[in-house]
Scaffold this motif. Structure first.
Motif, PDB file in Angstrom:
ATOM      1  N   LEU A 169      48.651  62.008  39.761  1.00 49.48           N
ATOM      2  CA  LEU A 169      49.516  63.104  39.345  1.00 49.48           C
ATOM      3  C   LEU A 169      49.506  63.279  37.825  1.00 49.48           C
ATOM      4  CD1 LEU A 169      52.621  62.662  41.687  1.00 49.48           C
ATOM      5  CD2 LEU A 169      50.915  64.491  41.735  1.00 49.48           C
ATOM      6  N   ALA A 170      49.545  62.152  37.089  1.00 50.98           N
ATOM      7  CA  ALA A 170      49.520  62.233  35.626  1.00 50.98           C
ATOM      8  C   ALA A 170      48.215  62.846  35.134  1.00 50.98           C
ATOM      9  CB  ALA A 170      49.723  60.843  35.027  1.00 50.98           C
ATOM     10  N   LEU A 171      47.103  62.426  35.734  1.00 47.67           N
ATOM     11  CA  LEU A 171      45.819  63.000  35.347  1.00 47.67           C
ATOM     12  C   LEU A 171      45.761  64.489  35.671  1.00 47.67           C
ATOM     13  CD1 LEU A 171      43.264  60.243  36.467  1.00 47.67           C
ATOM     14  CD2 LEU A 171      43.894  60.850  34.128  1.00 47.67           C
ATOM     15  N   ALA A 172      46.262  64.864  36.847  1.00 44.57           N
ATOM     16  CA  ALA A 172      46.234  66.279  37.237  1.00 44.57           C
ATOM     17  C   ALA A 172      47.091  67.118  36.296  1.00 44.57           C
ATOM     18  CB  ALA A 172      46.718  66.427  38.677  1.00 44.57           C
ATOM     19  N   PHE A 173      48.263  66.609  35.939  1.00 52.88           N
ATOM     20  CA  PHE A 173      49.147  67.346  35.027  1.00 52.88           C
ATOM     21  C   PHE A 173      48.487  67.547  33.676  1.00 52.88           C
ATOM     22  CE2 PHE A 173      52.541  67.429  31.828  1.00 52.88           C
ATOM     23  CZ  PHE A 173      53.300  68.501  32.299  1.00 52.88           C
ATOM     24  N   ARG A 174      47.886  66.488  33.158  1.00 52.03           N
ATOM     25  CA  ARG A 174      47.298  66.599  31.839  1.00 52.03           C
ATOM     26  C   ARG A 174      46.040  67.463  31.846  1.00 52.03           C
ATOM     27  NH1 ARG A 174      44.017  62.575  28.086  1.00 52.03           N
ATOM     28  NH2 ARG A 174      44.199  63.754  26.165  1.00 52.03           N
ATOM     29  N   VAL A 175      45.181  67.299  32.854  1.00 56.26           N
ATOM     30  CA  VAL A 175      43.948  68.075  32.872  1.00 56.26           C
ATOM     31  C   VAL A 175      44.254  69.559  33.031  1.00 56.26           C
ATOM     32  CG1 VAL A 175      43.394  68.072  35.353  1.00 56.26           C
ATOM     33  CG2 VAL A 175      41.560  67.980  33.673  1.00 56.26           C
ATOM     34  N   GLY A 176      45.349  69.892  33.722  1.00 57.80           N
ATOM     35  CA  GLY A 176      45.736  71.291  33.827  1.00 57.80           C
ATOM     36  C   GLY A 176      46.109  71.884  32.480  1.00 57.80           C
ATOM     37  N   HIS A 177      46.882  71.136  31.692  1.00 57.81           N
ATOM     38  CA  HIS A 177      47.260  71.621  30.359  1.00 57.81           C
ATOM     39  C   HIS A 177      46.043  71.705  29.442  1.00 57.81           C
ATOM     40  CE1 HIS A 177      51.680  71.986  30.273  1.00 57.81           C
ATOM     41  NE2 HIS A 177      51.638  71.132  31.277  1.00 57.81           N
ATOM     42  N   VAL A 178      45.182  70.702  29.497  1.00 52.43           N
ATOM     43  CA  VAL A 178      43.991  70.723  28.642  1.00 52.43           C
ATOM     44  C   VAL A 178      43.076  71.880  29.036  1.00 52.43           C
ATOM     45  CG1 VAL A 178      41.896  69.454  28.025  1.00 52.43           C
ATOM     46  CG2 VAL A 178      44.093  68.273  28.102  1.00 52.43           C
ATOM     47  N   ALA A 179      42.930  72.148  30.331  1.00 52.42           N
ATOM     48  CA  ALA A 179      42.101  73.271  30.769  1.00 52.42           C
ATOM     49  C   ALA A 179      42.636  74.588  30.229  1.00 52.42           C
ATOM     50  CB  ALA A 179      42.034  73.294  32.295  1.00 52.42           C
ATOM     51  N   GLN A 180      43.960  74.770  30.233  1.00 49.62           N
ATOM     52  CA  GLN A 180      44.541  75.987  29.679  1.00 49.62           C
ATOM     53  C   GLN A 180      44.277  76.088  28.187  1.00 49.62           C
ATOM     54  OE1 GLN A 180      48.676  75.767  30.778  1.00 49.62           O
ATOM     55  NE2 GLN A 180      48.316  76.455  32.884  1.00 49.62           N
ATOM     56  N   ASP A 181      44.432  74.962  27.469  1.00 51.61           N
ATOM     57  CA  ASP A 181      44.174  74.974  26.030  1.00 51.61           C
ATOM     58  C   ASP A 181      42.710  75.296  25.734  1.00 51.61           C
ATOM     59  OD1 ASP A 181      46.791  74.362  25.524  1.00 51.61           O
ATOM     60  OD2 ASP A 181      46.446  72.213  25.298  1.00 51.61           O
ATOM     61  N   LEU A 182      41.809  74.699  26.503  1.00 51.12           N
ATOM     62  CA  LEU A 182      40.388  74.950  26.267  1.00 51.12           C
ATOM     63  C   LEU A 182      40.011  76.395  26.565  1.00 51.12           C
ATOM     64  CD1 LEU A 182      38.822  71.707  27.808  1.00 51.12           C
ATOM     65  CD2 LEU A 182      38.913  72.321  25.390  1.00 51.12           C
ATOM     66  N   ARG A 183      40.624  76.983  27.562  1.00 50.84           N
ATOM     67  CA  ARG A 183      40.312  78.368  27.914  1.00 50.84           C
ATOM     68  C   ARG A 183      40.662  79.319  26.776  1.00 50.84           C
ATOM     69  NH1 ARG A 183      39.202  80.999  32.694  1.00 50.84           N
ATOM     70  NH2 ARG A 183      39.806  83.204  32.775  1.00 50.84           N
ATOM     71  N   ARG A 184      41.663  78.950  25.972  1.00 45.92           N
ATOM     72  CA  ARG A 184      42.098  79.812  24.867  1.00 45.92           C
ATOM     73  C   ARG A 184      41.301  79.610  23.588  1.00 45.92           C
ATOM     74  NH1 ARG A 184      47.409  78.603  27.129  1.00 45.92           N
ATOM     75  NH2 ARG A 184      47.595  76.823  25.706  1.00 45.92           N
ATOM     76  N   VAL A 185      40.434  78.608  23.531  1.00 48.39           N
ATOM     77  CA  VAL A 185      39.642  78.370  22.318  1.00 48.39           C
ATOM     78  C   VAL A 185      38.674  79.536  22.126  1.00 48.39           C
ATOM     79  CG1 VAL A 185      37.940  76.866  21.228  1.00 48.39           C
ATOM     80  CG2 VAL A 185      39.844  75.879  22.503  1.00 48.39           C
ATOM     81  N   PRO A 186      38.566  80.094  20.909  1.00 46.90           N
ATOM     82  CA  PRO A 186      37.665  81.234  20.686  1.00 46.90           C
ATOM     83  C   PRO A 186      36.232  80.894  21.055  1.00 46.90           C
ATOM     84  CG  PRO A 186      39.127  80.927  18.813  1.00 46.90           C
ATOM     85  CD  PRO A 186      39.321  79.743  19.695  1.00 46.90           C
ATOM     86  N   PRO A 187      35.559  81.789  21.798  1.00 46.11           N
ATOM     87  CA  PRO A 187      34.185  81.496  22.222  1.00 46.11           C
ATOM     88  C   PRO A 187      33.184  81.742  21.114  1.00 46.11           C
ATOM     89  CG  PRO A 187      34.836  83.642  23.023  1.00 46.11           C
ATOM     90  CD  PRO A 187      36.057  83.056  22.341  1.00 46.11           C
ATOM     91  N   LEU A 188      31.991  81.227  21.312  1.00 47.27           N
ATOM     92  CA  LEU A 188      30.886  81.543  20.412  1.00 47.27           C
ATOM     93  C   LEU A 188      30.437  82.985  20.646  1.00 47.27           C
ATOM     94  CD1 LEU A 188      28.754  78.300  20.853  1.00 47.27           C
ATOM     95  CD2 LEU A 188      30.144  78.915  18.894  1.00 47.27           C
ATOM     96  N   PRO A 189      29.886  83.635  19.610  1.00 47.23           N
ATOM     97  CA  PRO A 189      29.368  84.995  19.805  1.00 47.23           C
ATOM     98  C   PRO A 189      28.295  85.029  20.884  1.00 47.23           C
ATOM     99  CG  PRO A 189      29.486  84.436  17.476  1.00 47.23           C
ATOM    100  CD  PRO A 189      29.748  83.171  18.230  1.00 47.23           C
ATOM    101  N   ALA A 190      28.400  85.970  21.788  1.00 49.63           N
ATOM    102  CA  ALA A 190      27.446  86.075  22.887  1.00 49.63           C
ATOM    103  C   ALA A 190      26.031  86.286  22.352  1.00 49.63           C
ATOM    104  CB  ALA A 190      27.837  87.235  23.806  1.00 49.63           C
ATOM    105  N   GLY A 191      25.097  85.517  22.869  1.00 49.22           N
ATOM    106  CA  GLY A 191      23.703  85.666  22.477  1.00 49.22           C
ATOM    107  C   GLY A 191      23.348  85.041  21.148  1.00 49.22           C
ATOM    108  N   SER A 192      24.331  84.489  20.430  1.00 54.64           N
ATOM    109  CA  SER A 192      24.035  83.882  19.132  1.00 54.64           C
ATOM    110  C   SER A 192      23.449  82.498  19.334  1.00 54.64           C
ATOM    111  CB  SER A 192      25.304  83.803  18.289  1.00 54.64           C
ATOM    112  OG  SER A 192      25.059  83.080  17.105  1.00 54.64           O
TER     113      SER A 192
END
Length: 439
Positions: free
Chosen positions: A400-423
């Protein structure tokens, strides 16, 4: 001698549907988390060098830095793989495949190294780990490095069990690639080498000793030659500086202690600053003491049943018949422990002379390759005499602790600005800011 199939081979054919289904569930869970957290890749300052070197390799046939000098600060395998993928979408597929391959290999190793009941949970624990998801988001070399480490452990176990030359060759090839993917591969090989030499030397015949020495020497050769090339052929400027003192070593030990302990306990990010550094360092040492794989009398490990005849024993292990297959699995557990200790100790010591690998963000990145071995060692060290209800409850809380944390980290990672497409010439750096410090 009879030519009938050996009992060990018959045991490998026994179906284990529950383990198979849990592996499938773990693989699908990991792929789902990866797809959600990594719709696009992100980058840091290191990523600029990787991508630019890959771009120049495709365009000119040479690995070059952004300033036009020869690429030399990091090993060459990862930018070569980036060049082969040809696009950021291909790199994303590479990372996803590497993470999936790592889960499958560590899951298989868990079946060999752990009692069957504990091996059941391993795929789920691995799928819910944040380190793999973290390094999979960024254009970093860790995903493939983790895959190579898992492959090396798997083929090494096969050699220890069979003494067949093809497994030794495969282990040497994979070991050769490890430090060409990440310099930390030399640290892993150093730990494995010490464990194998101390644990098996007196049990091996002269030929086995020479083969082991040859394997260890060739495995580290590629990484050493690359360092010689960078320092003396290209004459790269040194990235090291005068030592910053024992205080930095204590701080780095605290960083790695916080990261590894947080893999096991639901600690908030603020706990790193609220607890004195010496306590995190002591926690790191205590964790490794607890995880030391004590030798135990049980012989059946994972999916393998113990052989019942001396002939089967001699045909399926690199060691004398009196040792049994459990000796090989015990030796590999010791090698995993030694590799983890060597990597953490040497990287922490390196931060005294270099800025890299310092801080909890870098600590979780550098230690990501150890998540699989640490989980296996934790399950192997689980008290066998503990009440079953207590063990089930604690493992459930861990999941449960791992699932809770990985869910929050996944949300944080999804919001990280992406690299320019094709660069493919190198991005502007973005901060990491998630993972070890994320809630």
């Amino acid at each position: 001698m009879s030519h009938a199939p050996l009992p060990i081979r018959a045991a490998r054919r026994r179906p284990r549907p529950l383990i198979g289904w849990l592996v499938v569930v773990g693989a699908l869970l990991q792929l789902a988390l990866f797809a959600y957290a990594v719709p696009d890749l992100a980058g840091t300052g290191d990523s600029r060098y990787y991508l630019h070197a890959a771009h120049t390799l495709r365009e000119t046939g040479q690995l070059l830095n952004i300033d036009g000098t020869p690429y030399r600060f990091w090993p060459p395998l990862y930018p070569m793989l980036l060049a082969a993928t040809g696009s950021l979408a291909g790199v994303r597929l590479l990372h996803g495949a590497a993470l999936l391959g790592s889960l499958l290999l560590w899951g298989w190793l868990g079946r060999q190294l752990l009692p069957a009941r504990r091996a059941l949970l391993l795929p789920l624990l691995l799928a819910l780990g944040t380190p793999g998801l973290l390094v999979g988001k960024f254009v970093w070399a860790e995903c493939v490095f983790t895959l190579l480490a898992a492959a090396y452990a798997a083929v090494l176990l096969q050699w220890l069990r069979s003494a067949r030359g093809e497994w030794m060759v495969m282990a040497t090839v994979v070991g050769l690639l490890l430090p060409l993917q990440r310099t930390l591969g030399l640290f892993l090989l150093a730990g494995v080498g010490v464990a194998l030499l101390l644990g098996s030397w007196r049990h091996l015949a002269a030929r086995g000793r020479w083969l082991l020495l040859l394997h260890l020497s060739l495995s580290g050769l590629g990484g050493l030659l690359w360092q010689v090339y960078a320092l003396f052929v290209v004459r790269a400027p040194s990235r090291y500086h005068p030592p910053r003192g024992w205080g930095q070593l204590l701080s780095s030990a605290a960083d790695y202690g916080f990261v590894l302990v947080r893999w096991l306990l639901p600690l908030p990010a603020s706990a790193r600053g609220r607890v004195p550094e010496w306590m995190w360092a002591v926690g790191l040492l205590s964790l490794f003491v607890v995880l030391w794989p004590h030798r135990r009398p049980w012989r059946q490990t994972g999916a393998l049943a113990p052989p019942v005849t001396p002939d089967a024993e001699a045909a399926n292990t690199a060691f004398p018949a009196t040792h049994g297959l459990s000796f090989s699995t015990q030796l590999l557990r010791e090698a995993l422990w030694a590799a983890a200790v060597a990597l953490v100790a040497l990287v922490a010591a390196l931060t005294v002379f270099a800025q890299s690998a310092a801080g909890i963000h870098d600590a979780e990145r550098y230690a990501s390759v150890l998540f699989g071995p640490v989980v296996i060692l934790v399950l192997a060290a689980w008290p066998a005499r503990a009440p079953r209800w207590l063990g089930a409850g604690l493992l459930g809380l861990w999941l449960l602790a791992l699932a809770f944390r990985v869910g929050h980290v996944a949300q944080d990672l999804r919001r990280v600005p992406p690299l320019p497409a094709g660069s493919f010439t190198g991005p502007a750096p973005h901060g990491q800011g998630v993972g070890a410090a994320g809630e």
